[in-house]
Design an enzyme around this catalytic site. Structure first.
Site, PDB file in Angstrom:
ATOM      1  NE  ARG A  32      13.520  15.591  -4.848  1.00 13.73           N
ATOM      2  CZ  ARG A  32      12.670  16.556  -4.566  1.00 13.73           C
ATOM      3  NH1 ARG A  32      11.934  17.082  -5.547  1.00 13.73           N
ATOM      4  NH2 ARG A  32      12.535  17.018  -3.337  1.00 13.73           N
ATOM      5  CG  HIS A  78      12.882   7.658  -1.252  1.00 10.67           C
ATOM      6  ND1 HIS A  78      14.040   8.337  -1.582  1.00 10.67           N
ATOM      7  CD2 HIS A  78      11.956   8.023  -2.185  1.00 10.67           C
ATOM      8  CE1 HIS A  78      13.836   9.062  -2.664  1.00 10.67           C
ATOM      9  NE2 HIS A  78      12.574   8.893  -3.052  1.00 10.67           N
ATOM     10  CE1 TYR A 122      -4.576  -6.437  -8.697  1.00  6.54           C
ATOM     11  CE2 TYR A 122      -4.047  -4.300  -9.659  1.00  6.54           C
ATOM     12  CZ  TYR A 122      -4.954  -5.152  -9.059  1.00  6.54           C
ATOM     13  OH  TYR A 122      -6.232  -4.734  -8.810  1.00  6.54           O
TER      14      TYR A 122
END
Length: 861
Positions: A32, A78, A122
């Site tokens: 990570r 993931h 968006y």
């Protein structure tokens, strides 16, 4: 309650907590928070790139919705929150976060003010062109793959990147028990350093630092001091101080500090809000208004100052209290073979080169395998269709076979083919059986054999493999390399600046109003003597260039003020400007008090040269006739806020300061027309904190108006000027040598017609003189126009003054003989009013009282 068949095993809770926490911490460290040293990527960034690679959203394809990309990465590789993937992808698209962004975002991807990006439904994204180099050769078995979280797909463990990503983009991450914070660097510099390492594996870190000078942050700014950079490169840990890039300007009638670049990772909006709070709380004084004028063209924050504020002082307060100065703590920790290690500059380069070497080897092996497979098939083609008889025989076998399997076996037996070759023959289209196609097959086979030979040579030849690494890096540099954005201010640290800054010759110019700049000497030597001249410096109304001297970057300038303070600037710290630039006000460069005024400039050599500073002295004179001589050694330790050079008592002020070598002669003049001449040896050397001794004895209504230091008695003459416009040049020898502290002799007969004496200068025929009237008119005359006359004469009228006008000051225009330029430096572009002065020579006055009073008093005040 224990159920039947169950068995309880007692465990020590401390051991269980240790074991579980270690497992958790290793998971965070490896999977990570920390990047791999080879490709510089954390797992989430690698998965974003691979997910986009799988979706085919390359730089030459259309944008794809961010939500689609995030969903693909989440579903395949993931198994974490969608925000973790989207936030990572957003940062990869921000050109103020990454030095070389890897994602091309369309839509609102946030701002330097900390504005959040639009929701992923968006925005759209695709890969940047530079990411092609990160993913290059991924399909050629160059890196290992591993199963994804549910073993349904494969994902790469590392990228076969051609970009030294860990160096050029840096990274930051907090793991368990450790953290990483790696600075970004310039791609061109990084490539040069890696190539230098490949050429010489024993290269030192200092030698690598000649190529990769310092971190290069995406937001630009200035690295203040070099010690932190050196530590980071050598040890992997260091504190790099970053400053905003600022310049001074005038907006209306106010001074302003203009910020055009801010330190890396500083939130601009928060910085401005915090500064406003400090101004309100009066922690920072002198700021009238703060405006953010940033737009799509670039960053611009304006700090408009109050009328009495000194820009340099305000700027230092901003550096001290706000994020205009921050530090970046470098901590180079990355995964090496799955284990976290702290790395210096050479370690990072070494691991990247090793990775690239492995990629080259594996890519070559893959291409060789594919080439041999193709050559094998082409050999089969040539066996079967190489001659007409063989072709007819093959066609006959195929036609008379009961099924494809029988045809394949018949071909294998008849032509001694492999299973693969026989299948390829069966898969041939009929068009390939023409004679022309056969020629193409032979040509392809010849090319493949050459390619096999080339690939085998690469695998057998290690120097060639490293040359390929260099060639590919240089190609990357040519495609994506750019100029560094972050400047380096070496003077901020304790590093020997002489090691970094070349000791080049420059020309220093200071105007009468105190505007200073340095210009390369080469700019003054472009035009030889006798040229037609070119435009000189731009100055303000009634201003002119007064002091021009050649210097070198390593020398110092000392500034002495009316209140007796001394300030320093290294020559290279003086802003550079062209010949036509007006320069920067000295008050903006040093921390001078608002009500103080610079009275003297001294250029010195290296103040670290003990022999030089002990040999030279600084001689100062005050309005009350006090003279002080101090070794230059006392001024050899520069301080930012200056030091006291001489104690100035009430109703007194410093008039001038000069550098002497121990054999000079001193002359001091007073407003009542007296002048004294004595050897420098008559003034004993005192410490910097002393007040000095009497230089000339004066009556109650008299005061000193200036001092000159004479080094060439034969060629220098003494010029004195009175406030009503009278002046004269006299040979130095006309003033007899006396002891220090006497009353001196008459140098100009002071009458109501002449007015008080206002200036004394030592001049030669080659000097120019500027006369500044109280009405603002400035007139220039050459000293060669003024003849040398006796001491006991009244002199000549230098200029015609209008009614009630007087001379305010005179200035000798110093031009260093080393500055080889006859370009009208003081005549064009100076915006001063000039009159046609007449030689209004008045008859010499009758011999005046020549009684020379002299007291051989050597007592200190």
């Amino acid at each position: 309650m224990q159920k039947e068949g169950e068995r309880l095993i007692p465990i020590n809770i401390v051991d269980e907590m240790k074991s579980s926490y270690i497992d958790y911490s290793m998971s965070v460290i490896v999977s990570r928070a920390l990047p791999d040293v080879r490709d510089g990527l954390k797992p989430v960034h690698r998965r974003v790139l691979y997910g986009m690679y799988g979706l085919g959203v390359f730089s030459n394809r259309k944008y794809l919705k961010s939500a689609r990309i995030v969903g693909d990465v989440l579903g395949k590789y993931h198994p974490h929150g969608d925000s973790s993937v989207y936030d990572a992808m957003v940062r990869m698209a921000q050109d103020w976060s990454l030095r070389y962004p890897q994602v091309d975002g369309q839509g609102n991807f946030g701002s330097m003010d900390g504005d959040p990006p639009a929701a992923m439904r968006y925005t759209e994204a695709r890969l940047k062109k530079i990411s092609d180099e990160v993913l290059s050769d991924l399909d050629k078995e160059t890196v290992d793959f591993q199963n994804n979280f549910d073993d349904s797909l494969q994902e790469p463990t590392v990228m076969p990147t051609k970009i030294p990503n860990l160096l050029v983009n840096g990274t930051s991450g907090i793991a368990v028990g450790m953290a990483t914070n790696m600075a970004p660097h310039n791609l061109s510099e990084s490539v040069d350093a890696i190539c230098a390492y490949i050429d010489n594996k024993e290269i030192t870190i200092d030698e690598l630092m000649q190529h990769i000078i310092a971190p290069d942050f995406p937001t630009g700014g200035i690295i203040y001091g070099y010690d932190g950079v050196r530590d980071a490169f050598h040890t992997g840990r260091g504190r790099v101080v970053l400053r905003a890039k600022v310049n001074f300007d005038e907006i209306g009638n106010r001074n302003a500090i203009i910020v055009t670049e801010i330190p890396y990772q500083v939130n601009k909006a928060e910085m401005i809000a915090r500064t406003a709070e400090l101004v309100k709380d009066e922690k920072i004084t002198g700021i009238h208004e703060i405006r953010d004028e940033s737009d799509r063209k670039g960053l611009r924050v304006v700090y408009e100052l109050k009328n009495d504020a000194i820009p340099n002082v305000v700027l230092n307060l901003l550096y001290k209290y706000t994020a205009l100065q921050t530090s970046f703590s470098v901590n180079n920790i990355a995964l090496v073979h799955g284990r976290p290690e702290q790395l210096n500059l050479k370690d990072i380069i070494h691991h990247f080169v090793e990775h690239r070497h492995e990629v080259i080897v594996r890519r070559t092996q893959f291409e060789l395998k594919k080439a041999k497979e193709r050559a094998h098939i082409l050999e089969g083609f040539m066996k079967v269709i190489g001659t007409q008889d063989a072709l007819d025989r093959a066609i006959s076998i195929i036609r008379h076979s009961a099924n494809p399997q029988a045809a394949k076996e018949g071909l294998i037996e008849a032509f001694e083919l492999s299973d693969i070759q026989a299948q390829a023959i069966l898969d041939l289209r009929l068009a390939r059986l023409t004679g022309m196609e056969l020629d193409k097959i032979r040509d392809e086979y010849d090319a493949i054999m050459k390619e096999i030979e080339n690939l085998e040579d690469i695998l057998a030849n290690e120097p060639r493999r490293f040359q390929i690494i260099k060639d590919e890096l240089i190609e990357v540099k040519e495609k994506y390399g750019d100029e560094r954005r972050t400047e380096i201010d070496y003077s901020g640290g304790e590093m020997s600046i002489e090691d970094i800054i070349p000791n080049e010759s420059v020309v220093l110019t200071i105007s009468h109003a105190g505007y200073i700049k340095r210009t390369s000497l080469s700019e003054y030597k472009i035009q030889s003597r006798g040229g037609v001249g070119n435009k000189a410096a731009t100055t303000r109304d009634s201003d002119f260039l007064e002091y021009i001297v050649s210097a070198t970057n390593h020398q110092y300038m000392l500034f002495f003020t009316e209140k007796g303070r001394c300030y320093w600037l290294r020559v290279f710290e003086i802003p550079e400007g062209s010949k036509t630039a007006k320069g920067r006000a000295v008050q903006n460069l040093i921390n001078i008090e608002p009500d103080d005024k610079i009275k003297a400039y001294i250029r010195t050599n290296n103040l670290k040269d003990s022999e030089y500073v002990n040999q030279m002295s600084v001689v100062m004179v005050t309005k009350n006739g006090t003279i002080k001589k101090t070794s230059l050694e006392a001024y050899s330790r520069p301080r930012v806020n200056g030091v006291n050079a001489i104690e100035i008592r009430d109703n007194d002020q410093l008039l001038g300061a000069y550098l002497t070598n121990g054999t000079s002669q001193i002359m001091i003049a007073t407003k009542n027309g007296k002048c004294i001449r004595f050897p420098e040896e008559k003034v004993r050397e005192v410490g910097r904190g002393s007040i000095g001794v009497r230089g000339i004895a004066m009556e109650d209504n008299d005061e000193a108006i200036g001092m000159i230091v004479v080094n060439d008695v034969e060629n220098e003459t003494v010029l004195v000027v009175s406030e009503k416009g009278y002046g004269k040049r006299t040979a130095v020898e006309d003033y007899r040598i006396t002891n220090r502290g006497g009353k001196g002799v008459i140098t100009l007969n002071i009458t109501e017609k002449t007015g008080n004496l206002i200036a004394i200068q030592n001049v030669t025929d080659e000097d120019g003189l500027m006369i500044i009237n109280k009405s603002g008119v400035a007139i220039r005359m050459g000293m060669d126009e003024m003849r040398v006359m006796g001491r006991n004469t009244q002199g000549v009228k230098l200029i015609n003054l209008k009614k009630n006008d007087e001379i305010a000051a005179i200035a000798k225009v110093e031009m260093d003989k080393d500055v080889e330029d006859d370009s009208g430096e003081f005549e064009e572009g100076t915006d001063i009013v000039t009159d046609n002065q007449e030689d209004d020579t008045t008859p010499q006055a009758e011999n005046e009282n020549t009684a020379e009073e002299n007291e051989n008093s050597d007592s200190e005040e």
